[in-house]
Design a protein around this motif. Structure first.
Motif, PDB file in Angstrom:
ATOM      1  N   LYS A 147      30.567  39.506 -28.227  1.00  0.00           N
ATOM      2  CA  LYS A 147      30.848  40.053 -29.770  1.00  0.00           C
ATOM      3  C   LYS A 147      31.053  41.426 -29.858  1.00  0.00           C
ATOM      4  CE  LYS A 147      30.546  36.748 -33.520  1.00  0.00           C
ATOM      5  NZ  LYS A 147      29.848  36.150 -34.294  1.00  0.00           N
ATOM      6  N   LYS A 148      32.280  42.287 -29.533  1.00  0.00           N
ATOM      7  CA  LYS A 148      31.688  44.008 -29.780  1.00  0.00           C
ATOM      8  C   LYS A 148      32.005  44.858 -30.821  1.00  0.00           C
ATOM      9  CE  LYS A 148      33.978  43.480 -25.269  1.00  0.00           C
ATOM     10  NZ  LYS A 148      34.750  43.612 -24.307  1.00  0.00           N
ATOM     11  N   ARG A 149      30.824  46.036 -31.287  1.00  0.00           N
ATOM     12  CA  ARG A 149      30.980  46.555 -32.387  1.00  0.00           C
ATOM     13  C   ARG A 149      30.782  48.125 -32.049  1.00  0.00           C
ATOM     14  NH1 ARG A 149      32.321  42.766 -34.154  1.00  0.00           N
ATOM     15  NH2 ARG A 149      31.855  41.620 -35.864  1.00  0.00           N
ATOM     16  N   THR A 150      32.087  49.103 -32.121  1.00  0.00           N
ATOM     17  CA  THR A 150      31.295  50.445 -32.090  1.00  0.00           C
ATOM     18  C   THR A 150      30.106  50.560 -33.094  1.00  0.00           C
ATOM     19  OG1 THR A 150      33.471  50.663 -30.539  1.00  0.00           O
ATOM     20  CG2 THR A 150      32.098  52.556 -31.955  1.00  0.00           C
ATOM     21  N   PRO A 151      29.405  51.644 -32.642  1.00  0.00           N
ATOM     22  CA  PRO A 151      28.035  52.310 -33.505  1.00  0.00           C
ATOM     23  C   PRO A 151      28.678  52.650 -34.863  1.00  0.00           C
ATOM     24  CG  PRO A 151      27.196  51.744 -31.419  1.00  0.00           C
ATOM     25  CD  PRO A 151      29.040  51.830 -31.160  1.00  0.00           C
ATOM     26  N   LEU A 152      28.521  52.351 -35.720  1.00  0.00           N
ATOM     27  CA  LEU A 152      29.285  53.597 -37.089  1.00  0.00           C
ATOM     28  C   LEU A 152      28.129  54.606 -37.764  1.00  0.00           C
ATOM     29  CD1 LEU A 152      30.405  50.588 -39.600  1.00  0.00           C
ATOM     30  CD2 LEU A 152      31.017  52.158 -38.026  1.00  0.00           C
ATOM     31  N   LEU A 153      26.969  54.474 -37.339  1.00  0.00           N
ATOM     32  CA  LEU A 153      25.655  55.073 -37.175  1.00  0.00           C
ATOM     33  C   LEU A 153      24.328  55.311 -36.200  1.00  0.00           C
ATOM     34  CD1 LEU A 153      24.958  57.628 -39.968  1.00  0.00           C
ATOM     35  CD2 LEU A 153      23.738  55.293 -41.130  1.00  0.00           C
TER      36      LEU A 153
END
Length: 327
Positions: free
Chosen positions: A115-121
């Motif tokens: 699963k891939k996620r771009t950090p929001l914070l």
């Protein structure tokens, strides 16, 4: 007070309630073997072993999304459905376009668990500075909600009997009982982890110019504060500790493993790998951030019931990326 590195939301503001650190009940910290199955296959990774697929479900790959395909450059640890633990130096000294890959094992293959996620914070410890890049070298990455699975699981933080909000003790007797469950001593409200064995895993450098495509791991033992200070006399060891293989020697993490967690036999996060120069040296053991020192800062953040509220805090924020989160 903490510094906020803000990344705009690309899809929708996070909703729902964050989980606590782990559903697992506290158990004794052991100084024996690693918490995961081990492969008998040997590799050239500075004395390490090939990890069994799925045996390090807390481990994430942090990549530089300004390139295609995004290359791995740091590790991280899953704390709950929203928060990833890594080092501040991984956040500040790299591209602003970060990508977190959960459920990864072989970076050369799509195995269907990723699963891939771009950090929001990203939140960086307030005591971290560019002038001393090892002390308090810790950061938290907030990502959009992700579910757990066979290869995606959190690692719990060390119990802190002084933090009633963390474990919600019914009374003082229960708090004292929890202390008795743990054989290691407390010093100034910190765990005395000398002699405890932990597992470090990652895709870091195996030699001078080669990185591993699959997860490699090594069992290391935490040294005394005096031994660590002797190896690094110029370092402020208040938030740091050292770990090495005291039996074989020549074993340890290296470039690319930074940000990865040192995990106890029972699955607790003992430390975060920060630095070693040269890598896997008997004379200069690896430096890790001591989790028991920084958890007081971390716990209120990762237990926040509405992570999106952190976006509205007017505290030293900086825009990092507008890339969207990916499934």
């Amino acid at each position: 007070m903490y510094r906020i590195y803000l990344l705009p939301l690309a899809v929708a503001i996070i909703s729902g309630t964050t989980n606590t650190i782990s559903a697992r009940s506290p158990g004794p910290i052991s100084s024996t073997r690693s918490p995961t199955p081990r492969s008998t296959a040997k590799t050239s990774i500075i004395g390490g072993d090939i990890a069994t697929p799925g045996s390090t479900p807390w481990l994430v790959s942090i990549r530089d999304a300004q390139y295609h395909p995004p290359p791995h450059f740091c590790g991280g640890t899953i704390l709950n459905h929203y928060w990833i633990l890594t080092t501040a130096s991984c956040v500040t000294s790299s591209s602003i376009n970060l990508l977190v890959v959960l459920g990864e094992y072989n970076q050369d293959e799509d195995e269907g668990y990723e699963k891939k996620r771009t950090p929001l914070l990203s939140l960086i410890h307030p005591n971290y500075t560019y002038f001393n890049m090892h002390a308090y070298n810790v950061a938290l990455l907030l990502v959009s909600y992700f579910s757990y699975g066979e290869r995606i699981q959190p690692a719990p933080l060390l119990p802190n009997p002084g933090d009633r909000g963390m474990w919600q003790y019914r009374d003082e007797s229960e708090e004292e009982l929890t202390r008795k469950k743990f054989p290691h001593r407390f010093k100034d409200e910190k765990w005395d982890l000398e002699g405890v064995e932990g597992l470090i895993a990652g895709w870091g450098r195996m030699n001078s110019d080669e990185y591993s495509s699959v997860v490699l791991e090594a069992n290391l033992t935490i040294l005394s504060n005096d031994a660590c200070q002797s190896a690094y006399p110029d370092e402020d060891m208040e938030s740091l500790m050292c770990a090495t293989d005291i039996v074989r020697g020549g074993v340890g993490a290296c470039m690319g493993d930074s940000g990865g967690g040192l995990i106890s036999k029972d699955g607790y996060v003992l430390g975060i790998y920060s630095y070693a120069e040269p890598c896997a040296s008997d004379e200069f053991p690896g430096i890790y951030v001591n989790m028991s020192v920084i958890q007081q800062w971390m716990c209120p953040i990762i237990r926040h019931h509405q992570p999106e509220r952190l976006f509205r805090e007017n505290i030293d924020f900086r825009i990092h990326s507008s890339a969207s989160s990916l499934d």
